[in-house]
Write a protein that holds these residues in place. Sequence first.
Motif, PDB file in Angstrom:
ATOM      1  N   GLU A 303      55.822 -22.039  21.611  1.00  0.00           N
ATOM      2  CA  GLU A 303      56.541 -23.264  21.270  1.00  0.00           C
ATOM      3  C   GLU A 303      57.592 -23.010  20.190  1.00  0.00           C
ATOM      4  O   GLU A 303      58.655 -23.625  20.202  1.00  0.00           O
ATOM      5  N   THR A 304      57.310 -22.084  19.287  1.00  0.00           N
ATOM      6  CA  THR A 304      58.299 -21.734  18.266  1.00  0.00           C
ATOM      7  C   THR A 304      59.562 -21.196  18.910  1.00  0.00           C
ATOM      8  O   THR A 304      60.679 -21.555  18.514  1.00  0.00           O
ATOM      9  N   GLN A 305      59.397 -20.326  19.898  1.00  0.00           N
ATOM     10  CA  GLN A 305      60.564 -19.764  20.581  1.00  0.00           C
ATOM     11  C   GLN A 305      61.299 -20.833  21.371  1.00  0.00           C
ATOM     12  O   GLN A 305      62.538 -20.838  21.423  1.00  0.00           O
ATOM     13  N   ARG A 306      60.568 -21.769  21.969  1.00  0.00           N
ATOM     14  CA  ARG A 306      61.226 -22.841  22.706  1.00  0.00           C
ATOM     15  C   ARG A 306      62.050 -23.719  21.770  1.00  0.00           C
ATOM     16  O   ARG A 306      63.156 -24.159  22.123  1.00  0.00           O
ATOM     17  N   ILE A 307      61.524 -23.972  20.564  1.00  0.00           N
ATOM     18  CA  ILE A 307      62.272 -24.761  19.586  1.00  0.00           C
ATOM     19  C   ILE A 307      63.557 -24.036  19.189  1.00  0.00           C
ATOM     20  O   ILE A 307      64.631 -24.646  19.097  1.00  0.00           O
ATOM     21  N   LYS A 308      63.469 -22.739  18.961  1.00  0.00           N
ATOM     22  CA  LYS A 308      64.665 -21.966  18.610  1.00  0.00           C
ATOM     23  C   LYS A 308      65.705 -22.048  19.723  1.00  0.00           C
ATOM     24  O   LYS A 308      66.901 -22.180  19.465  1.00  0.00           O
ATOM     25  N   THR A 309      65.246 -21.982  20.968  1.00  0.00           N
ATOM     26  CA  THR A 309      66.169 -22.059  22.101  1.00  0.00           C
ATOM     27  C   THR A 309      66.833 -23.432  22.167  1.00  0.00           C
ATOM     28  O   THR A 309      68.045 -23.547  22.358  1.00  0.00           O
ATOM     29  N   LEU A 310      66.047 -24.493  21.984  1.00  0.00           N
ATOM     30  CA  LEU A 310      66.573 -25.858  22.056  1.00  0.00           C
ATOM     31  C   LEU A 310      67.532 -26.160  20.907  1.00  0.00           C
ATOM     32  O   LEU A 310      68.521 -26.880  21.091  1.00  0.00           O
ATOM     33  N   LEU A 311      67.260 -25.614  19.720  1.00  0.00           N
ATOM     34  CA  LEU A 311      68.085 -25.911  18.550  1.00  0.00           C
ATOM     35  C   LEU A 311      69.309 -25.019  18.440  1.00  0.00           C
ATOM     36  O   LEU A 311      70.352 -25.466  17.958  1.00  0.00           O
ATOM     37  N   MET A 312      69.197 -23.772  18.873  1.00  0.00           N
ATOM     38  CA  MET A 312      70.292 -22.829  18.660  1.00  0.00           C
ATOM     39  C   MET A 312      71.036 -22.496  19.957  1.00  0.00           C
ATOM     40  O   MET A 312      72.163 -22.920  20.149  1.00  0.00           O
ATOM     41  N   GLN A 313      70.400 -21.784  20.862  1.00  0.00           N
ATOM     42  CA  GLN A 313      71.095 -21.376  22.084  1.00  0.00           C
ATOM     43  C   GLN A 313      71.577 -22.595  22.879  1.00  0.00           C
ATOM     44  O   GLN A 313      72.770 -22.775  23.120  1.00  0.00           O
ATOM     45  N   MET A 314      70.642 -23.461  23.278  1.00  0.00           N
ATOM     46  CA  MET A 314      71.019 -24.673  23.992  1.00  0.00           C
ATOM     47  C   MET A 314      71.564 -25.729  23.031  1.00  0.00           C
ATOM     48  O   MET A 314      72.359 -26.587  23.426  1.00  0.00           O
ATOM     49  N   GLY A 315      71.126 -25.655  21.791  1.00  0.00           N
ATOM     50  CA  GLY A 315      71.534 -26.652  20.814  1.00  0.00           C
ATOM     51  C   GLY A 315      73.011 -26.673  20.543  1.00  0.00           C
ATOM     52  O   GLY A 315      73.579 -27.711  20.172  1.00  0.00           O
ATOM     53  N   HIS A 316      73.674 -25.551  20.734  1.00  0.00           N
ATOM     54  CA  HIS A 316      75.130 -25.515  20.561  1.00  0.00           C
ATOM     55  C   HIS A 316      75.852 -25.878  21.842  1.00  0.00           C
ATOM     56  O   HIS A 316      76.875 -26.561  21.815  1.00  0.00           O
ATOM     57  N   ALA A 317      75.333 -25.435  22.971  1.00  0.00           N
ATOM     58  CA  ALA A 317      76.015 -25.659  24.256  1.00  0.00           C
ATOM     59  C   ALA A 317      75.916 -27.100  24.729  1.00  0.00           C
ATOM     60  O   ALA A 317      76.865 -27.646  25.298  1.00  0.00           O
ATOM     61  N   PHE A 318      74.756 -27.727  24.496  1.00  0.00           N
ATOM     62  CA  PHE A 318      74.544 -29.073  25.016  1.00  0.00           C
ATOM     63  C   PHE A 318      74.815 -30.118  23.939  1.00  0.00           C
ATOM     64  O   PHE A 318      74.633 -29.882  22.747  1.00  0.00           O
ATOM     65  N   GLN A 319      75.235 -31.289  24.412  1.00  0.00           N
ATOM     66  CA  GLN A 319      75.506 -32.407  23.528  1.00  0.00           C
ATOM     67  C   GLN A 319      74.660 -33.610  23.925  1.00  0.00           C
ATOM     68  O   GLN A 319      74.128 -33.672  25.039  1.00  0.00           O
ATOM     69  N   VAL A 320      74.562 -34.540  22.988  1.00  0.00           N
ATOM     70  CA  VAL A 320      73.776 -35.755  23.202  1.00  0.00           C
ATOM     71  C   VAL A 320      74.672 -36.950  22.902  1.00  0.00           C
ATOM     72  O   VAL A 320      75.307 -37.017  21.850  1.00  0.00           O
ATOM     73  N   LEU A 321      74.732 -37.878  23.837  1.00  0.00           N
ATOM     74  CA  LEU A 321      75.457 -39.120  23.614  1.00  0.00           C
ATOM     75  C   LEU A 321      74.469 -40.265  23.769  1.00  0.00           C
ATOM     76  O   LEU A 321      73.739 -40.339  24.763  1.00  0.00           O
ATOM     77  N   CYS A 322      74.427 -41.143  22.771  1.00  0.00           N
ATOM     78  CA  CYS A 322      73.562 -42.313  22.880  1.00  0.00           C
ATOM     79  C   CYS A 322      74.319 -43.553  22.417  1.00  0.00           C
ATOM     80  O   CYS A 322      75.262 -43.465  21.624  1.00  0.00           O
ATOM     81  N   ALA A 323      73.924 -44.691  22.936  1.00  0.00           N
ATOM     82  CA  ALA A 323      74.581 -45.960  22.616  1.00  0.00           C
ATOM     83  C   ALA A 323      73.592 -47.092  22.832  1.00  0.00           C
ATOM     84  O   ALA A 323      72.704 -47.008  23.691  1.00  0.00           O
ATOM     85  N   LYS A 324      73.748 -48.159  22.056  1.00  0.00           N
ATOM     86  CA  LYS A 324      72.846 -49.300  22.136  1.00  0.00           C
ATOM     87  C   LYS A 324      73.563 -50.509  22.733  1.00  0.00           C
ATOM     88  O   LYS A 324      74.784 -50.611  22.666  1.00  0.00           O
ATOM     89  N   ARG A 325      72.764 -51.409  23.273  1.00  0.00           N
ATOM     90  CA  ARG A 325      73.315 -52.679  23.748  1.00  0.00           C
ATOM     91  C   ARG A 325      72.279 -53.780  23.581  1.00  0.00           C
ATOM     92  O   ARG A 325      71.104 -53.603  23.924  1.00  0.00           O
ATOM     93  N   VAL A 326      72.733 -54.906  23.033  1.00  0.00           N
ATOM     94  CA  VAL A 326      71.931 -56.119  22.963  1.00  0.00           C
ATOM     95  C   VAL A 326      72.684 -57.183  23.758  1.00  0.00           C
ATOM     96  O   VAL A 326      73.854 -57.483  23.472  1.00  0.00           O
ATOM     97  N   LEU A 327      72.035 -57.729  24.765  1.00  0.00           N
ATOM     98  CA  LEU A 327      72.688 -58.731  25.601  1.00  0.00           C
ATOM     99  C   LEU A 327      72.737 -60.081  24.878  1.00  0.00           C
ATOM    100  O   LEU A 327      71.826 -60.406  24.102  1.00  0.00           O
ATOM    101  N   PRO A 328      73.778 -60.863  25.080  1.00  0.00           N
ATOM    102  CA  PRO A 328      73.859 -62.173  24.439  1.00  0.00           C
ATOM    103  C   PRO A 328      72.746 -63.109  24.943  1.00  0.00           C
ATOM    104  O   PRO A 328      72.212 -62.939  26.035  1.00  0.00           O
ATOM    105  N   ASN A 329      72.422 -64.090  24.084  1.00  0.00           N
ATOM    106  CA  ASN A 329      71.400 -65.106  24.402  1.00  0.00           C
ATOM    107  C   ASN A 329      70.011 -64.504  24.566  1.00  0.00           C
ATOM    108  O   ASN A 329      69.227 -64.963  25.398  1.00  0.00           O
ATOM    109  N   ARG A 330      69.740 -63.448  23.813  1.00  0.00           N
ATOM    110  CA  ARG A 330      68.391 -62.859  23.889  1.00  0.00           C
ATOM    111  C   ARG A 330      67.778 -62.844  22.501  1.00  0.00           C
ATOM    112  O   ARG A 330      68.459 -62.737  21.516  1.00  0.00           O
TER     113      ARG A 330
END
Length: 330
Positions: A303-330
């Motif tokens: 798991e330590t090696q997987r974390i290193k891969t996710l944070l460094m090797q893949m962590g630089h190549a991949f990006q994350v986009l997130c956004a929120k939405r609240v609908l009116p009248n809720r």
Amino acid sequence: MSLSFTERFARHFGTQVPVSYRDFIDYALYDPESGYYRQAKNRIGMHRDTDFYTSLSMEKTFAKLLVASLEHIMDEALSDFTFVEIGSDTGTSVLSGITHPFPQVLTLRYGERISIPSKAIVFSNELIDALPFHRFVSHQDAWRERGIYLDAEGRFRECLLAEPTESARDLLSSLPIGEPVSEAYQLDLPNLNGSVLNEILQAPWEGLFITFDYGKSLAELLEHTPEGTARTYQKHRQGNDLLEDPGQQDITFHVCWDQVSSLLKQHGFHAIDLGRQGPFFMRHAATLLETIIHATAEKPDPETQRIKTLLMQMGHAFQVLCAKRVLPNR
């Protein structure tokens, strides 16, 4: 007797008939019988018989970091939301096998009817880069659409289309004219208005949209990728010939984040945040990361090696986009 991809393509489109790259790629990836993503085969993983691997290949480590990040991002308890994963290639959820707080988990494959509960966290991993896309080229100070045709000998050839296809016209009108790009500069872009992404975002739900992918801004695409970003993957080998071995290789491209952000705003999303995968997890899942690293400090485990891969090797190549939405009248 089953027909080859070329035979099926000829029956569907004909020979010597120019079609857009978008239509060719859509057929090569999603034709019900011979499309790459419609065949019963192992595509994703680190085995030599697969074609590529993603963050989801990091077994349960990615899923645990994802849940910890969502808990940090959301203002409400995750137990108030349904987790919806769209684009799963296997039909199983990224959360399978881990403890999580969601009352319900829905997994939708690409092409299935989109049905999202009223309160949801909608997640996708490399969904947008799997969309069919148009290929444009700068030609005599204007953008032209490239196409392909099947010649009389059964070989796929590239051409310039006499007129842009209907799906490409909106994209062409949005591209800057007179930019300092060289002759034959290429752009690979999907029309998101008619895509599964638009279907997801226009549905009446509120919560969080989060997607992991690789991409660039439009400015970067116009300045740093003269050959375009489209490429192929087969047996973990990257290629550039999109017309070679259709139906047997993945065809992908870099997401244009400006397109995605614009669509999110169009559908009422706010707090749009884009960053690289490594810093994203370090910011939102810091406590979990510290716990795992401390627990394995004296005796490192896989798991330590997987974390290193996710944070460094893949962590630089991949990006994350997130956004929120609240609908009116809720």
